[in-house]
Design an enzyme around this catalytic site. Sequence first.
Site, PDB file in Angstrom:
ATOM      1  N   GLY A 120       0.850  -1.192   0.000  1.00 35.34           N
ATOM      2  CA  GLY A 120       0.000   0.000   0.000  1.00 35.34           C
ATOM      3  C   GLY A 120       0.881   1.235   0.000  1.00 35.34           C
ATOM      4  O   GLY A 120       2.047   1.170   0.419  1.00 35.34           O
ATOM      5  N   GLN A 125       3.387   9.936   1.204  1.00 37.51           N
ATOM      6  CA  GLN A 125       4.643   9.161   1.230  1.00 37.51           C
ATOM      7  C   GLN A 125       5.476   9.352  -0.037  1.00 37.51           C
ATOM      8  O   GLN A 125       6.620   8.906  -0.089  1.00 37.51           O
ATOM      9  CB  GLN A 125       4.340   7.665   1.409  1.00 37.51           C
ATOM     10  CG  GLN A 125       3.865   7.323   2.809  1.00 37.51           C
ATOM     11  CD  GLN A 125       3.616   5.837   2.931  1.00 37.51           C
ATOM     12  OE1 GLN A 125       2.582   5.344   2.490  1.00 37.51           O
ATOM     13  NE2 GLN A 125       4.574   5.130   3.490  1.00 37.51           N
ATOM     14  N   CYS A 168       6.274  -0.133   7.378  1.00 42.48           N
ATOM     15  CA  CYS A 168       5.880   1.063   6.631  1.00 42.48           C
ATOM     16  C   CYS A 168       7.031   1.453   5.714  1.00 42.48           C
ATOM     17  O   CYS A 168       8.187   1.466   6.152  1.00 42.48           O
ATOM     18  CB  CYS A 168       5.575   2.194   7.619  1.00 42.48           C
ATOM     19  SG  CYS A 168       5.174   3.748   6.799  1.00 42.48           S
ATOM     20  N   LEU A 169       6.714   1.775   4.467  1.00 43.31           N
ATOM     21  CA  LEU A 169       7.778   2.118   3.511  1.00 43.31           C
ATOM     22  C   LEU A 169       8.539   3.373   3.948  1.00 43.31           C
ATOM     23  O   LEU A 169       9.674   3.572   3.531  1.00 43.31           O
ATOM     24  CB  LEU A 169       7.186   2.306   2.115  1.00 43.31           C
ATOM     25  CG  LEU A 169       6.557   1.034   1.502  1.00 43.31           C
ATOM     26  CD1 LEU A 169       5.937   1.347   0.140  1.00 43.31           C
ATOM     27  CD2 LEU A 169       7.576  -0.100   1.383  1.00 43.31           C
ATOM     28  N   HIS A 210      -3.869   1.633   7.534  1.00 40.62           N
ATOM     29  CA  HIS A 210      -2.497   2.152   7.604  1.00 40.62           C
ATOM     30  C   HIS A 210      -2.364   3.370   6.671  1.00 40.62           C
ATOM     31  O   HIS A 210      -1.823   4.409   7.061  1.00 40.62           O
ATOM     32  CB  HIS A 210      -1.516   1.033   7.205  1.00 40.62           C
ATOM     33  CG  HIS A 210      -0.081   1.458   7.205  1.00 40.62           C
ATOM     34  ND1 HIS A 210       0.817   1.039   8.163  1.00 40.62           N
ATOM     35  CD2 HIS A 210       0.604   2.261   6.357  1.00 40.62           C
ATOM     36  CE1 HIS A 210       1.994   1.583   7.902  1.00 40.62           C
ATOM     37  NE2 HIS A 210       1.902   2.324   6.799  1.00 40.62           N
ATOM     38  N   GLU A 211      -2.889   3.231   5.445  1.00 43.17           N
ATOM     39  CA  GLU A 211      -2.775   4.338   4.476  1.00 43.17           C
ATOM     40  C   GLU A 211      -3.686   5.500   4.864  1.00 43.17           C
ATOM     41  O   GLU A 211      -3.313   6.667   4.685  1.00 43.17           O
ATOM     42  CB  GLU A 211      -3.113   3.865   3.048  1.00 43.17           C
ATOM     43  CG  GLU A 211      -2.314   2.667   2.546  1.00 43.17           C
ATOM     44  CD  GLU A 211      -0.822   2.758   2.781  1.00 43.17           C
ATOM     45  OE1 GLU A 211      -0.297   3.888   2.888  1.00 43.17           O
ATOM     46  OE2 GLU A 211      -0.165   1.712   2.878  1.00 43.17           O
ATOM     47  N   HIS A 214      -2.003   7.686   7.187  1.00 45.78           N
ATOM     48  CA  HIS A 214      -1.060   8.612   6.535  1.00 45.78           C
ATOM     49  C   HIS A 214      -1.792   9.869   6.068  1.00 45.78           C
ATOM     50  O   HIS A 214      -1.259  10.974   6.171  1.00 45.78           O
ATOM     51  CB  HIS A 214      -0.390   7.951   5.328  1.00 45.78           C
ATOM     52  CG  HIS A 214       0.807   7.097   5.680  1.00 45.78           C
ATOM     53  ND1 HIS A 214       1.943   7.629   6.242  1.00 45.78           N
ATOM     54  CD2 HIS A 214       1.045   5.769   5.512  1.00 45.78           C
ATOM     55  CE1 HIS A 214       2.836   6.656   6.421  1.00 45.78           C
ATOM     56  NE2 HIS A 214       2.313   5.510   5.995  1.00 45.78           N
TER      57      HIS A 214
HETATM   58  C1  LIG Z   1       0.287  -3.996   6.773  1.00 48.07           C
HETATM   59  S1  LIG Z   1      -0.060  -2.408   6.228  1.00 48.07           S
HETATM   60  C2  LIG Z   1       1.456  -1.932   5.458  1.00 48.07           C
HETATM   61  C3  LIG Z   1       1.303  -0.957   4.381  1.00 48.07           C
HETATM   62  C4  LIG Z   1       2.608  -0.307   4.031  1.00 48.07           C
HETATM   63  N1  LIG Z   1       2.344   0.786   3.186  1.00 48.07           N
HETATM   64  C5  LIG Z   1       3.041   1.934   3.203  1.00 48.07           C
HETATM   65  O1  LIG Z   1       3.812   2.290   4.026  1.00 48.07           O
HETATM   66  C6  LIG Z   1       3.554  -1.269   3.348  1.00 48.07           C
HETATM   67  O2  LIG Z   1       3.396  -1.564   2.170  1.00 48.07           O
HETATM   68  N2  LIG Z   1       4.560  -1.758   4.089  1.00 48.07           N
HETATM   69  C7  LIG Z   1       5.509  -2.721   3.564  1.00 48.07           C
HETATM   70  C8  LIG Z   1       6.800  -2.645   4.340  1.00 48.07           C
HETATM   71  C9  LIG Z   1       4.925  -4.126   3.666  1.00 48.07           C
HETATM   72  O3  LIG Z   1       4.078  -4.375   4.506  1.00 48.07           O
HETATM   73  N3  LIG Z   1       5.378  -5.004   2.797  1.00 48.07           N
HETATM   74  C10 LIG Z   1       4.969  -6.396   2.829  1.00 48.07           C
HETATM   75  C11 LIG Z   1       5.328  -7.096   1.533  1.00 48.07           C
HETATM   76  O4  LIG Z   1       6.701  -7.045   1.283  1.00 48.07           O
HETATM   77  C12 LIG Z   1       5.647  -7.124   4.013  1.00 48.07           C
HETATM   78  O5  LIG Z   1       5.111  -8.176   4.391  1.00 48.07           O
HETATM   79  O6  LIG Z   1       6.658  -6.638   4.521  1.00 48.07           O
HETATM   80 FE   FE2 Z   2       3.244   3.639   5.898  1.00 48.77          FE
END
Ligand SMILES: CSCC[C@H](NC=O)C(=O)N[C@@H](C)C(=O)N[C@@H](CO)C(=O)O
Ligand code: FE2
Length: 270
Positions: A120, A125, A168-169, A210-211, A214
């Site tokens: 997501g 972000q 979270c990215l 989560h989004e 943000h």
């Molecule tokens: C569980 S909600 C996480 C949403 C987040 N979005 C933005 O920050 C996100 O994509 N985080 C990643 C680190 C994530 O959860 N990635 C997955 C797939 O690689 C993971 O299991 O780490």
């Molecule tokens: Fe995030």
Amino acid sequence: MASGTCFIQSSSLSYALLPFLYRRTTLLSTNLRQLHSFSSKSLTTKSPLMKVFAQARRFSPKQVEIASTDDILFESPLKIVKYPDPILRAGNKRIGTFDENLKKLVFEMFDIMYKTDGIGLSAPQVGMNIRLMVFNPAGERGVGEEIVLINPRVQKYSRKMVLFDEGCLSFPGIYAGVQRPESVKVDAQDITGENFSVDLSRLPARVFQHEFDHLQGTLFFDRMTEEVVDSIREELQALEKKYEDRTGFPSPEKIGTSKARKVVTGFGRS
Ligand SMILES: CSCC[C@H](NC=O)C(=O)N[C@@H](C)C(=O)N[C@@H](CO)C(=O)O
Ligand SMILES: [Fe+2]
């Protein structure tokens, strides 16, 4: 609502506006009383001034500014904004223009989301303070379903809460437990501006929340208990130090060791 409309926060209403507001809210309350048979208790307040503020808060539409064309301009390739960049805490404007530029932004957000192993991504972000999120719980282009939500609002959420290790990215490599409702009902607009509602549960509900956070300027550690924050405190501080080294500015926020931190609950207004 039309672009360029001036909105006023009910909390910052000047006294000069009160007579106008009082007339408007009185009219509204009369209509609503007829329509919904409000109980006398819900309309009773202690003073006339309190009554004006209480009614203004209850009846005024959400006063979030509409993004201008400039607010939606972006540079390719998009880059992920990392904690503690203040962009992640800034207000996010509602989107009122549904054009080719917006479609391109959505495509590029999915692109960087997949490239960085995300499931997501919210617009702030990638440095865009607008109310847009994309997600695909499958995390791979061509697999699962790509979901785009513009100007989303949470209509309902379950009482049942679930604990899950989130990443979270904007906090690379950091994972920790966050409690959230198991399911949510959401109203939003799609990429053409069409309104729709969707019921989400399990992982899609988690990613949405989560989004959505943000878009409210809330970060995942704001919802963690102190014990959980303790387990990632050093990693958060390392990100703060990295920001200071990179920008030459003091970190705009510090997780520090303060016990005064208030754990965020609920969704706030959107
Ligand atoms: C569980 S909600 C996480 C949403 C987040 N979005 C933005 O920050 C996100 O994509 N985080 C990643 C680190 C994530 O959860 N990635 C997955 C797939 O690689 C993971 O299991 O780490
Ligand atoms: Fe995030």
